[in-house]
Scaffold this motif. Structure first.
Motif, PDB file in Angstrom:
ATOM      1  N   VAL A   2      19.537   1.171   6.600  1.00  0.00           N
ATOM      2  CA  VAL A   2      19.552   2.066   7.764  1.00  0.00           C
ATOM      3  C   VAL A   2      20.340   1.416   8.899  1.00  0.00           C
ATOM      4  O   VAL A   2      19.941   0.372   9.429  1.00  0.00           O
ATOM      5  CB  VAL A   2      18.110   2.374   8.229  1.00  0.00           C
ATOM      6  N   ASP A   3      21.476   2.011   9.226  1.00  0.00           N
ATOM      7  CA  ASP A   3      22.262   1.594  10.400  1.00  0.00           C
ATOM      8  C   ASP A   3      22.643   0.112  10.416  1.00  0.00           C
ATOM      9  O   ASP A   3      22.860  -0.451  11.497  1.00  0.00           O
ATOM     10  CB  ASP A   3      21.482   1.888  11.694  1.00  0.00           C
ATOM     11  N   SER A   4      22.664  -0.543   9.291  1.00  0.00           N
ATOM     12  CA  SER A   4      22.927  -1.992   9.237  1.00  0.00           C
ATOM     13  C   SER A   4      21.903  -2.779  10.056  1.00  0.00           C
ATOM     14  O   SER A   4      22.151  -3.915  10.448  1.00  0.00           O
ATOM     15  CB  SER A   4      24.345  -2.301   9.748  1.00  0.00           C
ATOM     16  N   SER A  37       9.458   6.536   8.786  1.00  0.00           N
ATOM     17  CA  SER A  37       9.857   6.013  10.093  1.00  0.00           C
ATOM     18  C   SER A  37      11.318   5.571  10.095  1.00  0.00           C
ATOM     19  O   SER A  37      12.047   5.802  11.064  1.00  0.00           O
ATOM     20  CB  SER A  37       8.957   4.837  10.483  1.00  0.00           C
ATOM     21  N   LEU A  38      11.744   4.938   9.005  1.00  0.00           N
ATOM     22  CA  LEU A  38      13.138   4.500   8.919  1.00  0.00           C
ATOM     23  C   LEU A  38      14.082   5.693   8.922  1.00  0.00           C
ATOM     24  O   LEU A  38      15.135   5.673   9.575  1.00  0.00           O
ATOM     25  CB  LEU A  38      13.347   3.663   7.658  1.00  0.00           C
ATOM     26  N   TYR A  62       9.691   7.494  -7.418  1.00  0.00           N
ATOM     27  CA  TYR A  62       9.790   7.872  -6.024  1.00  0.00           C
ATOM     28  C   TYR A  62       8.464   7.661  -5.313  1.00  0.00           C
ATOM     29  O   TYR A  62       7.389   7.869  -5.878  1.00  0.00           O
ATOM     30  CB  TYR A  62      10.233   9.331  -5.906  1.00  0.00           C
ATOM     31  N   ILE A  63       8.549   7.249  -4.039  1.00  0.00           N
ATOM     32  CA  ILE A  63       7.360   6.969  -3.240  1.00  0.00           C
ATOM     33  C   ILE A  63       6.562   8.253  -3.002  1.00  0.00           C
ATOM     34  O   ILE A  63       5.353   8.295  -3.091  1.00  0.00           O
ATOM     35  CB  ILE A  63       7.756   6.336  -1.895  1.00  0.00           C
ATOM     36  N   ARG A  64       7.254   9.300  -2.698  1.00  0.00           N
ATOM     37  CA  ARG A  64       6.617  10.588  -2.494  1.00  0.00           C
ATOM     38  C   ARG A  64       7.631  11.672  -2.833  1.00  0.00           C
ATOM     39  O   ARG A  64       8.810  11.404  -3.015  1.00  0.00           O
ATOM     40  CB  ARG A  64       6.138  10.752  -1.049  1.00  0.00           C
ATOM     41  N   ARG A  65       7.174  12.916  -2.923  1.00  0.00           N
ATOM     42  CA  ARG A  65       8.096  14.016  -3.195  1.00  0.00           C
ATOM     43  C   ARG A  65       9.157  14.087  -2.106  1.00  0.00           C
ATOM     44  O   ARG A  65       8.904  13.822  -0.945  1.00  0.00           O
ATOM     45  CB  ARG A  65       7.321  15.339  -3.265  1.00  0.00           C
ATOM     46  N   SER A  66      10.371  14.439  -2.533  1.00  0.00           N
ATOM     47  CA  SER A  66      11.470  14.503  -1.576  1.00  0.00           C
ATOM     48  C   SER A  66      11.163  15.509  -0.470  1.00  0.00           C
ATOM     49  O   SER A  66      10.518  16.535  -0.702  1.00  0.00           O
ATOM     50  CB  SER A  66      12.752  14.906  -2.322  1.00  0.00           C
ATOM     51  N   ASP A  67      11.630  15.189   0.735  1.00  0.00           N
ATOM     52  CA  ASP A  67      11.423  16.072   1.881  1.00  0.00           C
ATOM     53  C   ASP A  67      12.792  16.556   2.346  1.00  0.00           C
ATOM     54  O   ASP A  67      13.434  15.919   3.189  1.00  0.00           O
ATOM     55  CB  ASP A  67      10.711  15.305   2.999  1.00  0.00           C
ATOM     56  N   PRO A  68      13.273  17.690   1.789  1.00  0.00           N
ATOM     57  CA  PRO A  68      14.611  18.168   2.146  1.00  0.00           C
ATOM     58  C   PRO A  68      14.791  18.393   3.632  1.00  0.00           C
ATOM     59  O   PRO A  68      15.874  18.147   4.166  1.00  0.00           O
ATOM     60  CB  PRO A  68      14.730  19.489   1.356  1.00  0.00           C
ATOM     61  N   ASP A  69      13.756  18.854   4.310  1.00  0.00           N
ATOM     62  CA  ASP A  69      13.892  19.138   5.741  1.00  0.00           C
ATOM     63  C   ASP A  69      14.251  17.876   6.527  1.00  0.00           C
ATOM     64  O   ASP A  69      15.064  17.920   7.455  1.00  0.00           O
ATOM     65  CB  ASP A  69      12.589  19.733   6.289  1.00  0.00           C
ATOM     66  N   THR A  70      13.661  16.748   6.148  1.00  0.00           N
ATOM     67  CA  THR A  70      13.952  15.499   6.855  1.00  0.00           C
ATOM     68  C   THR A  70      15.406  15.096   6.663  1.00  0.00           C
ATOM     69  O   THR A  70      16.100  14.741   7.622  1.00  0.00           O
ATOM     70  CB  THR A  70      13.033  14.368   6.349  1.00  0.00           C
ATOM     71  N   GLY A 114       0.824  -1.207   0.000  1.00  0.00           N
ATOM     72  CA  GLY A 114       0.000   0.000   0.000  1.00  0.00           C
ATOM     73  C   GLY A 114       0.852   1.248   0.000  1.00  0.00           C
ATOM     74  O   GLY A 114       1.826   1.358   0.747  1.00  0.00           O
ATOM     75  N   ARG A 115       0.492   2.209  -0.871  1.00  0.00           N
ATOM     76  CA  ARG A 115       1.301   3.424  -1.026  1.00  0.00           C
ATOM     77  C   ARG A 115       1.512   4.159   0.297  1.00  0.00           C
ATOM     78  O   ARG A 115       2.630   4.546   0.635  1.00  0.00           O
ATOM     79  CB  ARG A 115       0.636   4.353  -2.049  1.00  0.00           C
ATOM     80  N   GLU A 116       0.442   4.349   1.055  1.00  0.00           N
ATOM     81  CA  GLU A 116       0.563   5.083   2.311  1.00  0.00           C
ATOM     82  C   GLU A 116       1.400   4.320   3.328  1.00  0.00           C
ATOM     83  O   GLU A 116       2.216   4.901   4.054  1.00  0.00           O
ATOM     84  CB  GLU A 116      -0.820   5.379   2.879  1.00  0.00           C
ATOM     85  N   SER A 117       1.237   2.999   3.388  1.00  0.00           N
ATOM     86  CA  SER A 117       2.015   2.188   4.327  1.00  0.00           C
ATOM     87  C   SER A 117       3.495   2.231   3.975  1.00  0.00           C
ATOM     88  O   SER A 117       4.356   2.321   4.851  1.00  0.00           O
ATOM     89  CB  SER A 117       1.507   0.737   4.316  1.00  0.00           C
ATOM     90  N   VAL A 118       3.788   2.162   2.664  1.00  0.00           N
ATOM     91  CA  VAL A 118       5.186   2.209   2.216  1.00  0.00           C
ATOM     92  C   VAL A 118       5.801   3.563   2.548  1.00  0.00           C
ATOM     93  O   VAL A 118       6.928   3.655   3.058  1.00  0.00           O
ATOM     94  CB  VAL A 118       5.274   1.931   0.704  1.00  0.00           C
ATOM     95  N   ALA A 119       5.055   4.637   2.262  1.00  0.00           N
ATOM     96  CA  ALA A 119       5.565   5.982   2.545  1.00  0.00           C
ATOM     97  C   ALA A 119       5.793   6.183   4.041  1.00  0.00           C
ATOM     98  O   ALA A 119       6.792   6.779   4.458  1.00  0.00           O
ATOM     99  CB  ALA A 119       4.592   7.035   2.007  1.00  0.00           C
ATOM    100  N   GLU A 120       4.881   5.680   4.868  1.00  0.00           N
ATOM    101  CA  GLU A 120       5.026   5.833   6.316  1.00  0.00           C
ATOM    102  C   GLU A 120       6.207   5.030   6.841  1.00  0.00           C
ATOM    103  O   GLU A 120       6.938   5.471   7.741  1.00  0.00           O
ATOM    104  CB  GLU A 120       3.739   5.401   7.014  1.00  0.00           C
ATOM    105  N   LEU A 121       6.418   3.833   6.279  1.00  0.00           N
ATOM    106  CA  LEU A 121       7.579   3.031   6.673  1.00  0.00           C
ATOM    107  C   LEU A 121       8.870   3.767   6.350  1.00  0.00           C
ATOM    108  O   LEU A 121       9.787   3.828   7.188  1.00  0.00           O
ATOM    109  CB  LEU A 121       7.554   1.679   5.952  1.00  0.00           C
TER     110      LEU A 121
END
Length: 320
Positions: free
Chosen positions: A207-209, A130-131, A147-155, A120-127
Motif C-alpha cells: 500500500v502506497d510504498s 484499514s489498509l 482469502y481472508i474474507r469474501r471480496s468486497d467489490p464496493d471497497t 487472529g482472523r478478525e484482526s487480520v481482516a480488520e487490518l
C-alpha cells in the motif's frame, strides 16, 4: 488435595457466599433465603444478595409471586452457559493483547517496529480493511487463495473511483471460478490493471510504498500475517511484486472486448497462464476440441513442436 471452599466457581465470577448457597440449594432442592442463610451462617442481607447474584448468573430461579422459596437451576445447563460466556470474554481479552502490545512497543522503541505480527482472523481482516481504506495512491497485490474474507467489490471500486491505482497479479486458479472471473472483469472495467501467472509464491499487498502485508508462512494467511513498514525489507517486497508484474500476462479479455481475429492472442494468454484445454474452453465458450484445433494452428503458425515453443515465438513477436 481437596478443593478449598469458595474456589469451585470463582473462575466464573461467583463469590464464596453465592457458591455456598448454590451447593446447599442443589442438596435441598428449594429453600427460602432465611433458611439458606441460617444453614450457611449468613445474615439475611448477605444471603439475599448472594441469591440475587446467583439468579443474575442463571444458577437459581427467583421465587414466584407470593412465594418465598428459591430453586436451583440444573447445573449442566446453567454452568455450561456461564462457561461459554466466560470463553467469549476471554477471547475478546486475548484479542486486545495485540493492540496493547503495539502500544507498549511504540513506547519502548519510540518509532514502532518495522515488522509486526498480527494474529487472529478478525484482526487480520480488520487490518486488511484499514489498509485498503487508507490507500492514497497505489495498491499492488499478488492475489492467490485462500482469502481472508469474501471480496468486497464496493471497497475496491470506491478506491478506483477516488483515483487509487490498482495493479493486481492473479494466480491462474482464479480463472477456473466463473463468479470470481466476472468479479475481476468488473474491477478491470472500473480501472484495475490485472495480470495473471500460472503460480504465485505468496499473497502480498503493498500500500502506497508505506506498508506491506503478507502471511507469516504458507497456509496461515487468515490467521497470522506480517505488517511491514518502510525498510529494506519493504523495498525488497516491492521489487518482488514488480518482478512478477513484469512477467505476468494481461488478464483474459471478454468476448465483447476483442474482435474474432484476436482469438489467437487471447488463447496465448490463457496458455501462458497455465490453464488446461478444458479450462480455456470454458473461458472462451467453445468446445475442448476447438481449443485443441486452435492450439495446433498456433503451433503451425510459429513452426513450433510444443506449446512452450509456440509461447516463446509469440513473445518474440510481441503477441504476449
Amino acid at each position: 488435595m481437596p478443593e478449598p471452599a469458595g474456589a469451585r466457581f470463582a473462575g466464573l465470577g461467583i463469590g464464596a457466599d453465592a457458591e455456598e448457597l448454590y451447593l446447599r440449594l442443589l442438596d435441598a432442592g428449594s429453600a427460602s433465603a432465611q433458611q439458606l442463610g441460617a444453614w450457611a451462617g449468613l445474615s439475611a442481607e448477605r444471603s439475599l444478595a448472594a441469591l440475587e447474584s446467583l439468579a443474575d448468573h442463571g444458577l437459581v430461579e427467583r421465587p414466584a409471586r407470593g412465594q418465598r422459596r428459591w430453586t436451583a437451576a440444573a447445573p449442566d445447563v446453567a454452568l455450561e452457559e456461564l462457561l461459554l460466556q466466560r470463553e467469549v470474554e476471554l477471547r475478546r481479552a486475548r484479542g486486545r493483547i495485540n493492540e496493547l502490545m503495539r502500544t507498549y512497543r511504540r513506547r519502548q522503541s519510540g518509532a514502532g517496529e518495522l515488522v509486526e505480527v498480527i494474529t487472529g482472523r478478525e484482526s487480520v481482516a480488520e487490518l486488511w480493511r484499514s489498509l485498503q481504506l487508507g490507500a492514497r495512491e497505489q495498491l499492488r497485490l499478488l492475489d492467490r487463495p485462500p482469502y481472508i474474507r469474501r471480496s468486497d467489490p464496493d471497497t475496491e471500486l470506491a478506491l478506483l473511483g477516488r483515483g487509487v491505482t490498482m495493479r493486481v497479479v492473479y494466480e491462474s486458479r482464479v480463472l477456473r471460478e466463473p463468479a470470481r472471473v466476472a468479479e475481476i472483469r468488473g474491477f478491470v472495467r472500473g480501472g484495475e490493471q490485472a495480470r495473471v501467472l500460472p503460480e504465485l509464491p505468496l499473497k502480498l499487498a503493498v500500500v502506497d510504498s508505506r506498508w506491506a502485508m503478507l502471511p507469516v508462512s504458507a497456509g496461515t494467511e487468515s490467521q497470522h500475517v506480517l505488517l511491514v513498514r518502510p525498510s529494506s525489507l519493504l523495498d525488497a517486497l516491492i521489487g518482488l511484486f514488480e518482478l512478477y508484474w513484469s512477467h505476468a500476462m494481461r488478464f483474459p479479455a471478454t468476448d465483447t472486448e476483442t474482435e474474432p481475429e484476436d482469438r489467437h492472442q487471447r488463447l496465448l494468454g490463457l496458455l501462458a497462464a497455465g490453464l488446461t484445454d478444458e479450462s480455456i474452453a470454458r473461458q472462451l465458450g467453445v468446445s475442448t476440441r476447438t481449443v485443441q484445433r486452435w492450439v495446433r494452428e498456433l503451433m503451425d503458425r510459429f513452426g513450433a513442436r510444443t506449446r512452450f515453443q509456440a509461447g516463446i515465438q509469440a513473445a518474440r513477436a510481441d503477441l504476449l
